[in-house]
Motif scaffolding. Structure first.
Motif, PDB file in Angstrom:
ATOM      1  N   TYR A 165      30.496  28.365   2.241  1.00 36.11           N
ATOM      2  CA  TYR A 165      29.831  29.659   2.023  1.00 36.11           C
ATOM      3  C   TYR A 165      28.871  29.658   0.822  1.00 36.11           C
ATOM      4  O   TYR A 165      28.445  30.698   0.351  1.00 36.11           O
ATOM      5  CB  TYR A 165      30.846  30.790   1.890  1.00 36.11           C
ATOM      6  CG  TYR A 165      31.941  30.596   0.842  1.00 36.11           C
ATOM      7  CD1 TYR A 165      31.640  30.538  -0.508  1.00 36.11           C
ATOM      8  CD2 TYR A 165      33.281  30.515   1.215  1.00 36.11           C
ATOM      9  CE1 TYR A 165      32.637  30.383  -1.458  1.00 36.11           C
ATOM     10  CE2 TYR A 165      34.296  30.365   0.279  1.00 36.11           C
ATOM     11  CZ  TYR A 165      33.965  30.302  -1.049  1.00 36.11           C
ATOM     12  OH  TYR A 165      34.952  30.153  -1.992  1.00 36.11           O
ATOM     13  N   PRO A 167      25.392  29.458  -0.841  1.00 37.62           N
ATOM     14  CA  PRO A 167      23.997  29.500  -0.426  1.00 37.62           C
ATOM     15  C   PRO A 167      23.314  28.175  -0.778  1.00 37.62           C
ATOM     16  O   PRO A 167      23.532  27.623  -1.864  1.00 37.62           O
ATOM     17  CB  PRO A 167      23.408  30.663  -1.246  1.00 37.62           C
ATOM     18  CG  PRO A 167      24.588  31.502  -1.623  1.00 37.62           C
ATOM     19  CD  PRO A 167      25.746  30.557  -1.756  1.00 37.62           C
ATOM     20  N   ASN A 168      22.486  27.669   0.142  1.00 35.11           N
ATOM     21  CA  ASN A 168      21.874  26.335  -0.047  1.00 35.11           C
ATOM     22  C   ASN A 168      21.161  26.189  -1.393  1.00 35.11           C
ATOM     23  O   ASN A 168      21.242  25.157  -2.038  1.00 35.11           O
ATOM     24  CB  ASN A 168      20.876  26.043   1.078  1.00 35.11           C
ATOM     25  CG  ASN A 168      21.580  25.844   2.404  1.00 35.11           C
ATOM     26  OD1 ASN A 168      22.816  25.798   2.445  1.00 35.11           O
ATOM     27  ND2 ASN A 168      20.828  25.750   3.484  1.00 35.11           N
ATOM     28  N   GLN A 188      27.763  23.760   2.102  1.00 35.19           N
ATOM     29  CA  GLN A 188      26.532  24.477   2.422  1.00 35.19           C
ATOM     30  C   GLN A 188      26.693  25.544   3.494  1.00 35.19           C
ATOM     31  O   GLN A 188      27.071  25.261   4.614  1.00 35.19           O
ATOM     32  CB  GLN A 188      25.495  23.471   2.931  1.00 35.19           C
ATOM     33  CG  GLN A 188      24.685  22.905   1.822  1.00 35.19           C
ATOM     34  CD  GLN A 188      23.642  21.909   2.271  1.00 35.19           C
ATOM     35  OE1 GLN A 188      23.026  21.313   1.429  1.00 35.19           O
ATOM     36  NE2 GLN A 188      23.429  21.723   3.544  1.00 35.19           N
ATOM     37  N   PRO A 191      20.988  29.854   4.057  1.00 33.07           N
ATOM     38  CA  PRO A 191      20.195  30.543   3.033  1.00 33.07           C
ATOM     39  C   PRO A 191      20.989  31.563   2.192  1.00 33.07           C
ATOM     40  O   PRO A 191      20.848  31.601   0.976  1.00 33.07           O
ATOM     41  CB  PRO A 191      19.099  31.240   3.846  1.00 33.07           C
ATOM     42  CG  PRO A 191      18.993  30.441   5.100  1.00 33.07           C
ATOM     43  CD  PRO A 191      20.336  29.855   5.373  1.00 33.07           C
ATOM     44  N   ASP A 192      21.826  32.371   2.815  1.00 37.62           N
ATOM     45  CA  ASP A 192      22.598  33.337   2.015  1.00 37.62           C
ATOM     46  C   ASP A 192      24.086  32.976   1.981  1.00 37.62           C
ATOM     47  O   ASP A 192      24.910  33.752   1.504  1.00 37.62           O
ATOM     48  CB  ASP A 192      22.395  34.771   2.534  1.00 37.62           C
ATOM     49  CG  ASP A 192      22.941  34.944   3.946  1.00 37.62           C
ATOM     50  OD1 ASP A 192      23.447  33.953   4.526  1.00 37.62           O
ATOM     51  OD2 ASP A 192      22.870  36.066   4.465  1.00 37.62           O
ATOM     52  N   GLY A 193      24.413  31.800   2.493  1.00 41.62           N
ATOM     53  CA  GLY A 193      25.798  31.331   2.448  1.00 41.62           C
ATOM     54  C   GLY A 193      26.648  31.843   3.593  1.00 41.62           C
ATOM     55  O   GLY A 193      27.792  31.429   3.756  1.00 41.62           O
ATOM     56  N   GLN A 222      29.697  37.825  -2.169  1.00 40.73           N
ATOM     57  CA  GLN A 222      29.433  38.140  -0.753  1.00 40.73           C
ATOM     58  C   GLN A 222      30.204  39.342  -0.207  1.00 40.73           C
ATOM     59  O   GLN A 222      30.255  39.526   1.015  1.00 40.73           O
ATOM     60  CB  GLN A 222      29.736  36.909   0.110  1.00 40.73           C
ATOM     61  CG  GLN A 222      28.716  35.802  -0.071  1.00 40.73           C
ATOM     62  CD  GLN A 222      29.139  34.498   0.565  1.00 40.73           C
ATOM     63  OE1 GLN A 222      30.323  34.257   0.776  1.00 40.73           O
ATOM     64  NE2 GLN A 222      28.184  33.646   0.843  1.00 40.73           N
TER      65      GLN A 222
END
Ligand SMILES: C[S@@+](CC[C@H](N)C(=O)[O-])C[C@H]1O[C@@H](n2cnc3c(N)ncnc32)[C@H](O)[C@@H]1O
Length: 258
Positions: A165, A167-168, A188, A191-193, A222
């Motif tokens: 989870y 974000p990259n 990974q 983009p937002d996990g 999150q």
């Protein structure tokens, strides 16, 4: 790798070669989780103490739901004689094994991972703990599972997961001991996990594999997105985020009452 090799000896005097930043758990080869010892190698994420909360939630739910009923074709209810649980992204198998060792009831646990190398370690951990209730499956999320049958006999009671989870864009800034040694596939999350969680929710819906309870570990940032996505995919379910011992948002629980 940032640093040069170092030489370390384990308790038995065996030589272990590693890197300066290599987490001690990999050098030692094991970690304690839920009071059990698990083999770990760089093929699996090192189980974290906060993940034990997921196991607690499973055990608590089972204690609070001592009888699971499912409808028969003639509309009568039958009491199930076991709990069926799916652990998605099992890694070292720490969650599935801890549930199996601590649940005082019969259960079938399907432990899924996309990484064959991780499943090999999970297999060793199951063997070490003499666990026979857990079945390992190499699979991308739920992709090869059959949709819910008409009888509903393959409906899972619980889906528990600690999917990647992070974000990259945060990966490069992680502590080198994590960034350079733990498997990327275990970290990974897009983009937002939350990419893998979205895909998992979508597959649960598509296949109608809706459990009674969904438990997922999330990043402390999150809470909002987890609740939003849960509402989007499962508008009739009740969701809540629980905090860990450090009072940070850590797990999303989605309760399905249908
Ligand atoms: C964060 S680790 C969690 C490992 C273990 N459950 C724990 O809590 O320590 C995430 C795991 O999900 C697996 N994984 C990543 N993508 C996956 C996918 N698409 N389908 C199934 N497993 C996946 C990784 O290989 C990794 O073992």
């Amino acid at each position: 790798m940032r640093n040069g090799p170092v030489t370390v000896f384990d308790k038995e005097g065996n030589l272990i070669r590693g890197q300066i930043d290599m987490p001690p758990q990999y050098l030692r080869g094991w970690v304690e989780f839920y009071k059990l010892k698990f083999k770990v190698t760089p093929d699996v994420l090192i189980p974290r103490p906060e993940t034990e909360l997921l196991v607690d939630e499973v055990l608590n739910w089972v204690s609070a739901n001592p009888k699971i009923k499912y409808p028969l074709k003639d509309h009568r209810d039958q009491v199930k004689d076991h709990y069926s649980i799916i652990d998605v992204g099992t890694g070292s198998g720490c969650i599935a094994t801890s549930i199996a060792k601590n649940l005082k009831r019969r259960c079938h646990i399907m432990a899924i991972d996309i990484s064959k190398a991780a499943l090999d370690i999970a297999q060793e951990n199951l063997k070490k703990h003499r666990v026979s209730e857990v079945f390992l499956l190499e699979c991308d999320l739920l992709s090869t599972l059959s949709p819910l049958t008409k009888s509903g006999s393959n409906r899972p009671d619980i889906i528990v997961t600690n999917l990647p989870y992070i974000p990259n864009h945060r990966i490069d800034y992680l502590d080198p001991s994590v960034r350079d040694f733990e498997p990327r596939i275990a970290l990974q999350g897009g983009p937002d996990g939350f990419d893998l969680y979205r895909r998992l929710f979508s597959e649960m819906k598509e296949k109608n594999l809706i459990p009674k309870l969904f438990i997922g570990e999330i990043d402390e940032t999150q809470e909002e997105i987890a609740l939003q996505e849960a509402k989007k995919y499962f508008p009739e379910a009740k969701s809540e985020v629980k905090k860990d011992l450090a009072k940070k948002p850590r797990i999303i629980l989605i309760r399905f009452t249908f």
